[in-house]
Design an enzyme around this catalytic site. Sequence first.
Site, PDB file in Angstrom:
ATOM      1  CG  HIS A  57      39.079  43.151  47.045  1.00 16.32           C
ATOM      2  ND1 HIS A  57      39.955  42.690  45.889  1.00 16.32           N
ATOM      3  CD2 HIS A  57      37.660  42.928  46.686  1.00 16.32           C
ATOM      4  CE1 HIS A  57      39.309  41.972  44.865  1.00 16.32           C
ATOM      5  NE2 HIS A  57      37.933  42.269  45.371  1.00 16.32           N
ATOM      6  CG  PHE A  58      41.483  42.117  54.277  1.00 14.50           C
ATOM      7  CD1 PHE A  58      40.114  42.753  54.019  1.00 14.50           C
ATOM      8  CD2 PHE A  58      41.846  41.316  55.196  1.00 14.50           C
ATOM      9  CE1 PHE A  58      39.085  42.103  54.568  1.00 14.50           C
ATOM     10  CE2 PHE A  58      40.636  40.619  55.908  1.00 14.50           C
ATOM     11  CZ  PHE A  58      39.445  40.907  55.598  1.00 14.50           C
ATOM     12  NE  ARG A  59      40.885  47.678  48.191  1.00 18.28           N
ATOM     13  CZ  ARG A  59      40.316  47.446  47.294  1.00 18.28           C
ATOM     14  NH1 ARG A  59      40.908  46.379  46.376  1.00 18.28           N
ATOM     15  NH2 ARG A  59      38.987  47.804  46.785  1.00 18.28           N
ATOM     16  CG  ASN A  89      42.622  43.341  43.590  1.00 13.90           C
ATOM     17  OD1 ASN A  89      42.185  42.704  44.493  1.00 13.90           O
ATOM     18  ND2 ASN A  89      41.386  44.329  43.146  1.00 13.90           N
ATOM     19  CE  LYS A 139      38.404  37.686  40.628  1.00 11.85           C
ATOM     20  NZ  LYS A 139      38.225  38.707  41.700  1.00 11.85           N
ATOM     21  CG  HIS A 169      35.804  40.712  37.363  1.00  8.64           C
ATOM     22  ND1 HIS A 169      35.729  41.697  38.625  1.00  8.64           N
ATOM     23  CD2 HIS A 169      35.300  41.217  36.372  1.00  8.64           C
ATOM     24  CE1 HIS A 169      35.030  42.621  38.009  1.00  8.64           C
ATOM     25  NE2 HIS A 169      34.647  42.668  36.708  1.00  8.64           N
ATOM     26  CG  ASP A 290      33.769  42.597  45.238  1.00  9.18           C
ATOM     27  OD1 ASP A 290      33.265  42.726  44.136  1.00  9.18           O
ATOM     28  OD2 ASP A 290      34.849  42.724  45.559  1.00  9.18           O
ATOM     29  N   PRO A 308      36.292  51.667  41.392  1.00  6.06           N
ATOM     30  CG  PRO A 308      36.578  49.705  40.160  1.00  6.06           C
ATOM     31  CD  PRO A 308      36.993  51.197  40.390  1.00  6.06           C
ATOM     32  N   GLY A 309      34.130  49.813  43.826  1.00  8.42           N
ATOM     33  CA  GLY A 309      34.112  48.995  44.867  1.00  8.42           C
ATOM     34  C   GLY A 309      33.322  49.355  45.943  1.00  8.42           C
TER      35      GLY A 309
HETATM   36  N1  LIG Z   1      34.159  44.882  42.668  1.00  9.08           N
HETATM   37  C1  LIG Z   1      35.107  46.125  42.302  1.00  9.08           C
HETATM   38  O1  LIG Z   1      34.431  46.970  41.913  1.00  9.08           O
HETATM   39  N2  LIG Z   1      36.139  46.289  42.671  1.00  9.08           N
HETATM   40  C2  LIG Z   1      37.345  45.390  43.275  1.00  9.08           C
HETATM   41  C3  LIG Z   1      37.902  44.384  42.227  1.00  9.08           C
HETATM   42  C4  LIG Z   1      36.563  43.291  41.687  1.00  9.08           C
HETATM   43  O2  LIG Z   1      36.206  42.719  42.540  1.00  9.08           O
HETATM   44  O3  LIG Z   1      36.518  43.361  40.604  1.00  9.08           O
HETATM   45  C5  LIG Z   1      38.127  46.233  43.968  1.00  9.08           C
HETATM   46  O4  LIG Z   1      39.141  45.400  44.317  1.00  9.08           O
HETATM   47  O5  LIG Z   1      38.034  47.145  44.176  1.00  9.08           O
HETATM   48 ZN   LIG Z   2      36.552  41.750  44.170  1.00  8.61          ZN
HETATM   49 ZN   LIG Z   3      35.603  41.321  40.510  1.00  3.20          ZN
END
Ligand SMILES: NC(=O)N[C@@H](CC(=O)O)C(=O)O
Ligand SMILES: [Zn+2]
Ligand SMILES: [Zn+2]
EC number: 3.5.2.3
Length: 438
Positions: A57-59, A89, A139, A169, A290, A308-309
């Site tokens: 996830h490079f945002r 996302n 996804k 997911h 992830d 989360p992440g």
């Molecule tokens: N894994 C995570 O808790 N967060 C991921 C989203 C995801 O992969 O569900 C995120 O983009 O921050």
């Molecule tokens: Zn993810």
């Molecule tokens: Zn996920």
Amino acid sequence: MFDLSLENCRVDRDLTVNIGVDDGKIVQISRGRIDASERIDLKGYFVLPGLIDSHVHFRDPGLEYKEDFRTGSMAAAHGGFATVLDMPNTVPPTDNAAEFQRKIRIGERKSVVDFGLHAGFRSVSDVKGILRFMPASFKVFMDLTGISAVDGLFRELKALSAPVPVTVHCENRDVVMESMKELKDMSDPSVYALARPPLAEEVSVAEVLALSLHHEHPVHICHLSTVKSLQLVEPFRDYVTCEVTPHHLMLDSGAFRRFGTVVKTNPPLRPPESRIYPEFLDRINVIGTDHAPHGIEEKRKGVWDAPPGIPNLEVVLKLLLTLVSKGRMSLYTIRRMLAEEPARIFGLRSKGRISEGMDADFTVVDLKETGSISSDDFYSKAHYTPFEGFSYTGTPVMTMVRGRVVMRDGEVLEGNGRYIPAEHDSKPETSGSEVDLS
Ligand SMILES: NC(=O)N[C@@H](CC(=O)O)C(=O)O
Ligand SMILES: [Zn+2]
Ligand SMILES: [Zn+2]
């Protein structure tokens, strides 16, 4: 005369070769001397195919304060990855043709490693337009999307004869809402493991297996985190592949006591009795990091407000090579789960194996180098990890992307990553693991 010769490349337990590179491609693999204008001697190292992280996830766009394509791709190069697949996302989500094309342009401008893209899914009417750009997958977050909408995606992909996998997911929304009810007033970070219990994942996995079987369409399950989920998936191997993350492989829910919300992630870390262990890796297709960076200040919020992440790009290979040094997994497993399988599942035809005609992507590792993980060295904007101070044995010393060194001895150099369109075919061919010797 080729551009480059990589010499003394140990590519298997007892196989050392010279590799000729020309115009970014592997053009010769032989035991004899190769005529080239530049030589790099890799004696004493182990040479893997350029590793692929199929879950980052490079945002970018929209959340660049957490990470962007430049810092994320530099973290990938630093961690030993030649290719990444970015998740949709972002803000706005990458769930229509215009946003998909925009993200390709962002990556082509900023990325130091090659990249593919997972597409988001909002409406069936966007699927055909996105397919033109050859996404790695579509996804779907099952905790946010209803079954009938997901069923619509499968129907549309079948109608368009597009064997593009649906990446999922798996957490069931009803089970999560029910579990959260009685925990809402609690503030201890470890309640998060109870708020999204194993059952939420297992019920959602079962739903997705039914969809995949019913439509006879490939599905890839992200961050599978419990043994029971693995037992559910096993009989469906011909259509269903799955992924495990480094944190679910190395940590359990006890980590909340030590790290608090820094280890809050979806799905949560699992209790010892239901988690995945390295010994299960031969039953899993892919290790995906992830890599989910957030600002450290927002990560330190309360258990319900912290996002989360966990970011993992710059630690995962050190963790896995340390498991190899302890005999808990093999280099072959790294090659299968971080190169061959991601390339096969996501249609990266020119990547994932060391053989003539493939892209000259390589991850060179020093199996003996020891040290301890420090987030001070990270190129990611997320300068934190639950593996801070972890003593490792084995580390990436060079990352090469289509014949260009983008990381050497821990320093990331300039690169010019390219968008890699995915070429899916309906028959998932077996992953060949041998090095083709000409
Ligand atoms: N894994 C995570 O808790 N967060 C991921 C989203 C995801 O992969 O569900 C995120 O983009 O921050
Ligand atoms: Zn993810
Ligand atoms: Zn996920």
